[in-house]
Design a protein around this motif. Structure first.
Motif, PDB file in Angstrom:
ATOM      1  N   ASP A   1      -4.918  62.906  95.172  1.00 11.96           N
ATOM      2  CA  ASP A   1      -4.285  63.023  96.556  1.00 11.96           C
ATOM      3  C   ASP A   1      -3.677  64.307  96.613  1.00 11.96           C
ATOM      4  OD1 ASP A   1      -2.331  62.753  94.653  1.00 11.96           O
ATOM      5  OD2 ASP A   1      -1.300  60.716  95.240  1.00 11.96           O
ATOM      6  N   GLY A   2      -3.506  65.191  95.550  1.00 13.22           N
ATOM      7  CA  GLY A   2      -2.941  66.442  95.868  1.00 13.22           C
ATOM      8  C   GLY A   2      -1.662  66.501  95.608  1.00 13.22           C
ATOM      9  N   GLU A   3      -0.936  65.368  95.266  1.00 13.56           N
ATOM     10  CA  GLU A   3       0.438  65.444  95.213  1.00 13.56           C
ATOM     11  C   GLU A   3       1.258  65.604  93.762  1.00 13.56           C
ATOM     12  OE1 GLU A   3       2.535  64.669  97.881  1.00 13.56           O
ATOM     13  OE2 GLU A   3       1.034  64.312  99.308  1.00 13.56           O
ATOM     14  N   PRO A   4       2.034  66.338  93.743  1.00 12.55           N
ATOM     15  CA  PRO A   4       2.811  66.434  92.352  1.00 12.55           C
ATOM     16  C   PRO A   4       3.275  65.010  91.760  1.00 12.55           C
ATOM     17  CG  PRO A   4       3.912  67.862  94.145  1.00 12.55           C
ATOM     18  CD  PRO A   4       3.054  67.034  94.760  1.00 12.55           C
ATOM     19  N   THR A   5       2.903  65.044  90.544  1.00 12.34           N
ATOM     20  CA  THR A   5       3.053  63.418  89.956  1.00 12.34           C
ATOM     21  C   THR A   5       3.448  63.616  88.498  1.00 12.34           C
ATOM     22  OG1 THR A   5       0.960  63.085  91.236  1.00 12.34           O
ATOM     23  CG2 THR A   5       1.611  61.696  89.112  1.00 12.34           C
ATOM     24  N   PRO A   6       4.379  62.695  88.239  1.00  8.84           N
ATOM     25  CA  PRO A   6       4.950  62.452  86.883  1.00  8.84           C
ATOM     26  C   PRO A   6       3.842  61.770  86.217  1.00  8.84           C
ATOM     27  CG  PRO A   6       6.240  61.265  88.234  1.00  8.84           C
ATOM     28  CD  PRO A   6       5.256  61.821  89.118  1.00  8.84           C
ATOM     29  N   TRP A   7       3.458  61.981  84.998  1.00  5.68           N
ATOM     30  CA  TRP A   7       2.612  61.203  83.876  1.00  5.68           C
ATOM     31  C   TRP A   7       2.970  60.837  82.922  1.00  5.68           C
ATOM     32  CZ3 TRP A   7      -2.440  59.973  85.541  1.00  5.68           C
ATOM     33  CH2 TRP A   7      -3.076  60.359  86.867  1.00  5.68           C
ATOM     34  N   LEU A   8       2.446  59.875  82.319  1.00  7.20           N
ATOM     35  CA  LEU A   8       2.719  59.141  81.078  1.00  7.20           C
ATOM     36  C   LEU A   8       1.384  59.253  80.287  1.00  7.20           C
ATOM     37  CD1 LEU A   8       5.046  56.092  81.800  1.00  7.20           C
ATOM     38  CD2 LEU A   8       5.745  58.508  81.235  1.00  7.20           C
TER      39      LEU A   8
ATOM     40  N   ARG B   1      -1.541  57.130  99.493  1.00  7.08           N
ATOM     41  CA  ARG B   1      -1.734  56.976 100.754  1.00  7.08           C
ATOM     42  C   ARG B   1      -3.310  56.687 101.150  1.00  7.08           C
ATOM     43  NH1 ARG B   1      -4.256  62.440 102.067  1.00  7.08           N
ATOM     44  NH2 ARG B   1      -4.006  63.841 100.242  1.00  7.08           N
ATOM     45  N   PHE B   2      -4.093  56.613  99.979  1.00 10.86           N
ATOM     46  CA  PHE B   2      -5.405  56.306 100.233  1.00 10.86           C
ATOM     47  C   PHE B   2      -5.825  54.613 100.086  1.00 10.86           C
ATOM     48  CE2 PHE B   2      -5.988  60.435  98.354  1.00 10.86           C
ATOM     49  CZ  PHE B   2      -6.582  61.115  99.303  1.00 10.86           C
ATOM     50  N   GLY B   3      -4.427  53.858  99.756  1.00 13.14           N
ATOM     51  CA  GLY B   3      -4.532  52.621  99.832  1.00 13.14           C
ATOM     52  C   GLY B   3      -4.783  52.073  98.396  1.00 13.14           C
ATOM     53  N   ARG B   4      -4.932  52.695  97.207  1.00  9.98           N
ATOM     54  CA  ARG B   4      -5.280  52.615  95.804  1.00  9.98           C
ATOM     55  C   ARG B   4      -3.802  51.856  95.177  1.00  9.98           C
ATOM     56  NH1 ARG B   4      -7.270  57.859  93.090  1.00  9.98           N
ATOM     57  NH2 ARG B   4      -5.549  58.871  94.112  1.00  9.98           N
ATOM     58  N   TYR B   5      -4.210  51.076  94.414  1.00  9.89           N
ATOM     59  CA  TYR B   5      -3.079  50.245  93.860  1.00  9.89           C
ATOM     60  C   TYR B   5      -2.738  51.119  92.487  1.00  9.89           C
ATOM     61  CZ  TYR B   5      -0.296  47.419  90.837  1.00  9.89           C
ATOM     62  OH  TYR B   5       0.525  46.879  89.702  1.00  9.89           O
ATOM     63  N   PHE B   6      -1.535  51.269  92.323  1.00 11.12           N
ATOM     64  CA  PHE B   6      -0.789  52.007  91.030  1.00 11.12           C
ATOM     65  C   PHE B   6       0.126  50.909  90.366  1.00 11.12           C
ATOM     66  CE2 PHE B   6      -2.860  55.393  93.198  1.00 11.12           C
ATOM     67  CZ  PHE B   6      -3.652  56.216  91.827  1.00 11.12           C
ATOM     68  N   ASN B   7       0.194  50.966  89.281  1.00 13.62           N
ATOM     69  CA  ASN B   7       1.342  50.294  88.504  1.00 13.62           C
ATOM     70  C   ASN B   7       2.341  50.893  88.403  1.00 13.62           C
ATOM     71  OD1 ASN B   7       0.387  51.621  86.282  1.00 13.62           O
ATOM     72  ND2 ASN B   7      -1.178  49.879  85.671  1.00 13.62           N
ATOM     73  N   TYR B   8       2.360  52.216  88.432  1.00 17.37           N
ATOM     74  CA  TYR B   8       3.573  53.107  88.272  1.00 17.37           C
ATOM     75  C   TYR B   8       4.529  52.832  87.120  1.00 17.37           C
ATOM     76  CZ  TYR B   8       1.914  55.148  92.715  1.00 17.37           C
ATOM     77  OH  TYR B   8       1.345  55.899  93.570  1.00 17.37           O
TER      78      TYR B   8
ATOM     79  N   TYR C   1     -15.414  61.818  95.152  1.00 17.20           N
ATOM     80  CA  TYR C   1     -14.322  61.594  94.016  1.00 17.20           C
ATOM     81  C   TYR C   1     -14.949  62.560  92.834  1.00 17.20           C
ATOM     82  CZ  TYR C   1     -11.067  59.784  90.750  1.00 17.20           C
ATOM     83  OH  TYR C   1     -10.098  59.564  89.758  1.00 17.20           O
ATOM     84  N   ALA C   2     -16.280  62.017  92.621  1.00 19.77           N
ATOM     85  CA  ALA C   2     -16.924  62.513  91.398  1.00 19.77           C
ATOM     86  C   ALA C   2     -17.489  64.072  91.417  1.00 19.77           C
ATOM     87  CB  ALA C   2     -18.310  61.712  91.192  1.00 19.77           C
ATOM     88  N   GLY C   3     -17.515  64.504  92.721  1.00 20.21           N
ATOM     89  CA  GLY C   3     -18.053  65.722  92.804  1.00 20.21           C
ATOM     90  C   GLY C   3     -17.045  66.802  92.932  1.00 20.21           C
ATOM     91  N   ARG C   4     -15.761  66.312  92.885  1.00 20.03           N
ATOM     92  CA  ARG C   4     -14.604  67.477  93.047  1.00 20.03           C
ATOM     93  C   ARG C   4     -14.693  68.254  91.646  1.00 20.03           C
ATOM     94  NH1 ARG C   4     -12.278  63.104  90.584  1.00 20.03           N
ATOM     95  NH2 ARG C   4     -10.467  63.496  89.802  1.00 20.03           N
ATOM     96  N   SER C   5     -13.858  69.276  91.899  1.00 14.56           N
ATOM     97  CA  SER C   5     -13.787  70.345  90.932  1.00 14.56           C
ATOM     98  C   SER C   5     -12.525  69.593  90.325  1.00 14.56           C
ATOM     99  CB  SER C   5     -13.346  71.650  91.278  1.00 14.56           C
ATOM    100  OG  SER C   5     -13.319  72.563  90.453  1.00 14.56           O
TER     101      SER C   5
END
Length: 199
Positions: free
Chosen positions: A184-191, A148-155, A19-23
């Protein structure tokens, strides 16, 4: 309710190096706007630093930065990148009072369970000096859930976030909606939320 999710912390413990080493590009434009809105050399608390990508850009702006992450494994990775200690700090342990000119929380508070988020935002509000600036970003949605990694998000939705922040303590609260990506590489809406504490 606790402000941490065990499965999410377990993911970052196991995947810290990858995670830390990714570009990943730091949020340069938002960091520039953030730094321009606070005094030169301002004292800033960074929450959820991850691999330290934004930390480098914040430090390059000459800020007096306190770098933290809730994952000991990610804090270690960020410390290696920065060449300086990174504090392990869970959101529920933020206990500073009017200590910071700014708080930078990029893509980290999105892991706080919905029922716990208002109390965490109140802790951050308390940690800011009057007139202090607070930036945070969230993956947008309507219902909390896991990726898909099992991480929780409050969305959250914009309206839900405004309610969680509470209007009384903020001089201004601006939410900008964008589309981007994530680990996760997925298109994502952000706030993207920028709030100023009442003087």
């Amino acid at each position: 309710m606790t402000a941490r999710d065990t499965a999410t912390l377990d993911f970052y413990a196991a995947e810290a190096q990858a995670y830390a080493g990714r570009s990943r590009e730091a949020e340069h434009a938002r960091i520039a706007d953030f730094a321009a809105a606070i005094p030169p050399g301002a004292r800033v608390l960074e929450l959820g630093c991850g691999g330290g990508h934004d930390s480098v850009a914040l430090l390059d702006r000459g800020l007096d930065l306190v770098v933290t992450d809730g994952s000991p494994e990610l804090a270690e990775q960020a410390s290696r990148r920065l060449g300086r200690p990174v504090e392990v700090l869970l959101f529920e342990h933020i206990d500073a009072v009017e200590a910071f000119d700014g708080v930078w929380a990029n893509a980290c508070l999105l892991h706080v369970p919905r029922t716990a988020l208002p109390a965490i935002l109140a802790r951050i509000h308390r940690a800011l000096k009057p007139g202090g600036l607070f930036y945070a970003s969230f993956k947008a949605g309507t219902d909390e859930g896991r990726d898909r990694f099992g991480r929780y998000f409050n969305y959250p939705s914009p309206d839900w976030l405004r309610s969680a922040y509470g209007a009384a303590g903020w001089l201004s609260l601006v939410i900008v909606e964008t589309t981007g990506g994530g680990y996760d590489g997925e298109p994502t809406p952000w706030l993207h939320v920028t709030a100023v504490k009442r003087p």
